[in-house]
Design a protein around this motif. Structure first.
Motif, PDB file in Angstrom:
ATOM      1  N   ARG A 168      -1.070 -12.561  -7.473  1.00 32.79           N
ATOM      2  CA  ARG A 168      -0.704 -11.387  -6.685  1.00 32.79           C
ATOM      3  C   ARG A 168       0.788 -11.368  -6.360  1.00 32.79           C
ATOM      4  O   ARG A 168       1.436 -10.317  -6.406  1.00 32.79           O
ATOM      5  CB  ARG A 168      -1.538 -11.355  -5.400  1.00 32.79           C
ATOM      6  N   THR A 169       1.344 -12.534  -6.059  1.00 33.59           N
ATOM      7  CA  THR A 169       2.775 -12.605  -5.742  1.00 33.59           C
ATOM      8  C   THR A 169       3.616 -12.244  -6.956  1.00 33.59           C
ATOM      9  O   THR A 169       4.573 -11.455  -6.860  1.00 33.59           O
ATOM     10  CB  THR A 169       3.135 -14.023  -5.262  1.00 33.59           C
ATOM     11  N   GLN A 170       3.269 -12.815  -8.104  1.00 31.47           N
ATOM     12  CA  GLN A 170       4.040 -12.540  -9.321  1.00 31.47           C
ATOM     13  C   GLN A 170       3.850 -11.106  -9.787  1.00 31.47           C
ATOM     14  O   GLN A 170       4.787 -10.481 -10.297  1.00 31.47           O
ATOM     15  CB  GLN A 170       3.636 -13.519 -10.414  1.00 31.47           C
ATOM     16  N   GLY A 171       2.644 -10.588  -9.632  1.00 34.10           N
ATOM     17  CA  GLY A 171       2.398  -9.213 -10.050  1.00 34.10           C
ATOM     18  C   GLY A 171       3.206  -8.216  -9.237  1.00 34.10           C
ATOM     19  O   GLY A 171       3.817  -7.294  -9.780  1.00 34.10           O
ATOM     20  N   ARG A 172       3.219  -8.409  -7.927  1.00 36.44           N
ATOM     21  CA  ARG A 172       3.994  -7.503  -7.072  1.00 36.44           C
ATOM     22  C   ARG A 172       5.484  -7.599  -7.390  1.00 36.44           C
ATOM     23  O   ARG A 172       6.186  -6.581  -7.475  1.00 36.44           O
ATOM     24  CB  ARG A 172       3.759  -7.836  -5.598  1.00 36.44           C
ATOM     25  N   ALA A 173       5.976  -8.840  -7.570  1.00 33.72           N
ATOM     26  CA  ALA A 173       7.396  -9.022  -7.874  1.00 33.72           C
ATOM     27  C   ALA A 173       7.758  -8.393  -9.215  1.00 33.72           C
ATOM     28  O   ALA A 173       8.811  -7.757  -9.348  1.00 33.72           O
ATOM     29  CB  ALA A 173       7.743 -10.513  -7.882  1.00 33.72           C
ATOM     30  N   GLU A 210      -5.631   1.103 -21.661  1.00 39.96           N
ATOM     31  CA  GLU A 210      -6.139   2.111 -20.723  1.00 39.96           C
ATOM     32  C   GLU A 210      -5.473   1.942 -19.361  1.00 39.96           C
ATOM     33  O   GLU A 210      -6.053   1.378 -18.432  1.00 39.96           O
ATOM     34  CB  GLU A 210      -7.657   1.983 -20.586  1.00 39.96           C
ATOM     35  N   PRO A 211      -4.237   2.406 -19.206  1.00 42.23           N
ATOM     36  CA  PRO A 211      -3.551   2.250 -17.914  1.00 42.23           C
ATOM     37  C   PRO A 211      -4.317   2.857 -16.747  1.00 42.23           C
ATOM     38  O   PRO A 211      -4.178   2.394 -15.606  1.00 42.23           O
ATOM     39  CB  PRO A 211      -2.214   2.969 -18.137  1.00 42.23           C
ATOM     40  N   SER A 212      -5.155   3.846 -17.016  1.00 40.76           N
ATOM     41  CA  SER A 212      -5.930   4.472 -15.946  1.00 40.76           C
ATOM     42  C   SER A 212      -6.977   3.532 -15.362  1.00 40.76           C
ATOM     43  O   SER A 212      -7.517   3.793 -14.280  1.00 40.76           O
ATOM     44  CB  SER A 212      -6.604   5.743 -16.461  1.00 40.76           C
ATOM     45  N   SER A 213      -7.279   2.436 -16.074  1.00 39.71           N
ATOM     46  CA  SER A 213      -8.277   1.480 -15.598  1.00 39.71           C
ATOM     47  C   SER A 213      -7.652   0.360 -14.769  1.00 39.71           C
ATOM     48  O   SER A 213      -8.320  -0.636 -14.470  1.00 39.71           O
ATOM     49  CB  SER A 213      -9.030   0.874 -16.784  1.00 39.71           C
ATOM     50  N   LEU A 214      -6.385   0.507 -14.389  1.00 42.50           N
ATOM     51  CA  LEU A 214      -5.670  -0.571 -13.708  1.00 42.50           C
ATOM     52  C   LEU A 214      -6.364  -0.992 -12.413  1.00 42.50           C
ATOM     53  O   LEU A 214      -6.456  -2.194 -12.114  1.00 42.50           O
ATOM     54  CB  LEU A 214      -4.229  -0.136 -13.414  1.00 42.50           C
ATOM     55  N   ALA A 270      -0.738   3.595  -3.738  1.00 44.69           N
ATOM     56  CA  ALA A 270      -1.717   4.564  -3.254  1.00 44.69           C
ATOM     57  C   ALA A 270      -3.143   4.057  -3.422  1.00 44.69           C
ATOM     58  O   ALA A 270      -4.018   4.333  -2.594  1.00 44.69           O
ATOM     59  CB  ALA A 270      -1.536   5.892  -3.986  1.00 44.69           C
ATOM     60  N   ALA A 271      -3.370   3.284  -4.499  1.00 46.32           N
ATOM     61  CA  ALA A 271      -4.707   2.769  -4.776  1.00 46.32           C
ATOM     62  C   ALA A 271      -5.010   1.498  -3.987  1.00 46.32           C
ATOM     63  O   ALA A 271      -6.157   1.034  -3.985  1.00 46.32           O
ATOM     64  CB  ALA A 271      -4.854   2.491  -6.270  1.00 46.32           C
ATOM     65  N   GLY A 272      -4.002   0.941  -3.327  1.00 51.14           N
ATOM     66  CA  GLY A 272      -4.211  -0.282  -2.556  1.00 51.14           C
ATOM     67  C   GLY A 272      -4.491  -1.489  -3.428  1.00 51.14           C
ATOM     68  O   GLY A 272      -5.317  -2.344  -3.070  1.00 51.14           O
ATOM     69  N   LEU A 273      -3.815  -1.574  -4.560  1.00 51.18           N
ATOM     70  CA  LEU A 273      -4.047  -2.690  -5.473  1.00 51.18           C
ATOM     71  C   LEU A 273      -3.662  -4.023  -4.843  1.00 51.18           C
ATOM     72  O   LEU A 273      -2.800  -4.087  -3.959  1.00 51.18           O
ATOM     73  CB  LEU A 273      -3.240  -2.506  -6.758  1.00 51.18           C
ATOM     74  N   ARG A 274      -4.265  -5.080  -5.358  1.00 52.86           N
ATOM     75  CA  ARG A 274      -3.888  -6.429  -4.952  1.00 52.86           C
ATOM     76  C   ARG A 274      -2.716  -6.939  -5.786  1.00 52.86           C
ATOM     77  O   ARG A 274      -2.223  -8.023  -5.556  1.00 52.86           O
ATOM     78  CB  ARG A 274      -5.096  -7.358  -5.085  1.00 52.86           C
ATOM     79  N   TYR A 275      -2.327  -6.206  -6.800  1.00 47.42           N
ATOM     80  CA  TYR A 275      -1.141  -6.477  -7.624  1.00 47.42           C
ATOM     81  C   TYR A 275      -1.289  -7.730  -8.494  1.00 47.42           C
ATOM     82  O   TYR A 275      -0.351  -8.507  -8.642  1.00 47.42           O
ATOM     83  CB  TYR A 275       0.114  -6.613  -6.749  1.00 47.42           C
ATOM     84  N   HIS A 276      -2.435  -7.936  -9.099  1.00 48.87           N
ATOM     85  CA  HIS A 276      -2.592  -9.094  -9.976  1.00 48.87           C
ATOM     86  C   HIS A 276      -1.720  -8.942 -11.226  1.00 48.87           C
ATOM     87  O   HIS A 276      -1.574  -7.860 -11.785  1.00 48.87           O
ATOM     88  CB  HIS A 276      -4.053  -9.298 -10.345  1.00 48.87           C
ATOM     89  N   HIS A 277      -1.146 -10.064 -11.619  1.00 56.57           N
ATOM     90  CA  HIS A 277      -0.065 -10.062 -12.590  1.00 56.57           C
ATOM     91  C   HIS A 277      -0.474  -9.582 -13.980  1.00 56.57           C
ATOM     92  O   HIS A 277       0.208  -8.739 -14.577  1.00 56.57           O
ATOM     93  CB  HIS A 277       0.534 -11.473 -12.679  1.00 56.57           C
TER      94      HIS A 277
END
Length: 220
Positions: free
Chosen positions: A91-96, A66-70, A118-125
């Motif tokens: 967060r560092t690895q996810g953003r990279a 469910e990519p919409s639940s990201l 746009a969603a302001g994610l924290r970018y968890h890997h």
């Protein structure tokens, strides 16, 4: 149908996601005297893989399905990772990982990066890994196995750079871990986010001391 060539590209050690800047808590465990030599390394990677199975695969799998639940899964990862070092590393690895894939595969992954911003994610890997591989048309089982393999390879690479084992010995150990990888995959591939668990609290506690180490080769 998935794209096996993409899986091989993502598995390549030259794929520039910055994962080799992290030891997965191994550096702290070594300096605290909890990992010594090959026997200690074997115990560490076993715990690390089970932790990845229970603490990462559920988020990865749900994001793939469910990519919409990201956004929700990213918040779930933020709440789950209470260890500040592991949280920062995620967060560092996810953003990279997301930024790298968006540059290399702009058509399928670029929109995902835009929506994450746009969603302001924290970018968890873990959830990003699942969503990106879904965007790349990589099958779920391939995505899960790739994540486990990269987790193992990252720890063993760190072990080589710290002088715990040599290059050939690390690859012997990676080969010997194949049954363990199968075991973790079989046990954890079907877990949902309600099954998120910290299976190795001692390893998590050791990893949280990373910022207080006198000298450091890795970011985590």
């Amino acid at each position: 149908m998935g794209y096996p060539w993409r899986v091989l590209q993502l598995a390549d050690s030259g794929f520039p996601t910055g994962g080799f800047a992290h030891s997965g808590g191994l550096e702290a465990a070594v300096q605290q005297g909890e990992v010594r030599g090959r026997e200690g390394l074997e115990r560490f990677v076993r715990e690390l893989l089970w932790q990845a199975g229970h603490g990462a695969l559920p988020l990865l799998s749900e994001a793939w399905r469910e990519p919409s639940s990201l956004e929700t899964l990213d918040a779930r990862a933020e709440a789950f990772l209470t260890n500040h070092v592991a949280n920062r590393a995620s967060r560092t690895q996810g953003r990279a990982f997301l930024d790298t894939c968006a540059r290399i595969f702009p058509e399928p992954v670029g929109p995902l990066r835009q929506s994450a911003r746009a969603a302001g994610l924290r970018y968890h890997h873990s959830p990003l890994f699942g969503a990106v591989l879904r965007a790349l048309d990589v099958g779920l089982s391939d995505a899960q196995q790739l994540h486990l393999s990269l987790t193992l390879r990252g720890a063993l690479s760190a072990a080589v750079r710290m002088g715990i084992v040599g290059t050939h010995e690390s690859h012997q150990l990676q080969h010997q871990c194949a049954p363990l990888l199968d075991e973790v995959f079989e046990a954890c591939a079907g877990l949902g986010v309600e099954s998120l668990a910290q299976t190795s609290p001692l390893m998590d506690l050791l990893g949280s001391t990373h910022d207080r180490l006198y000298s450091r080769l890795f970011l985590s």
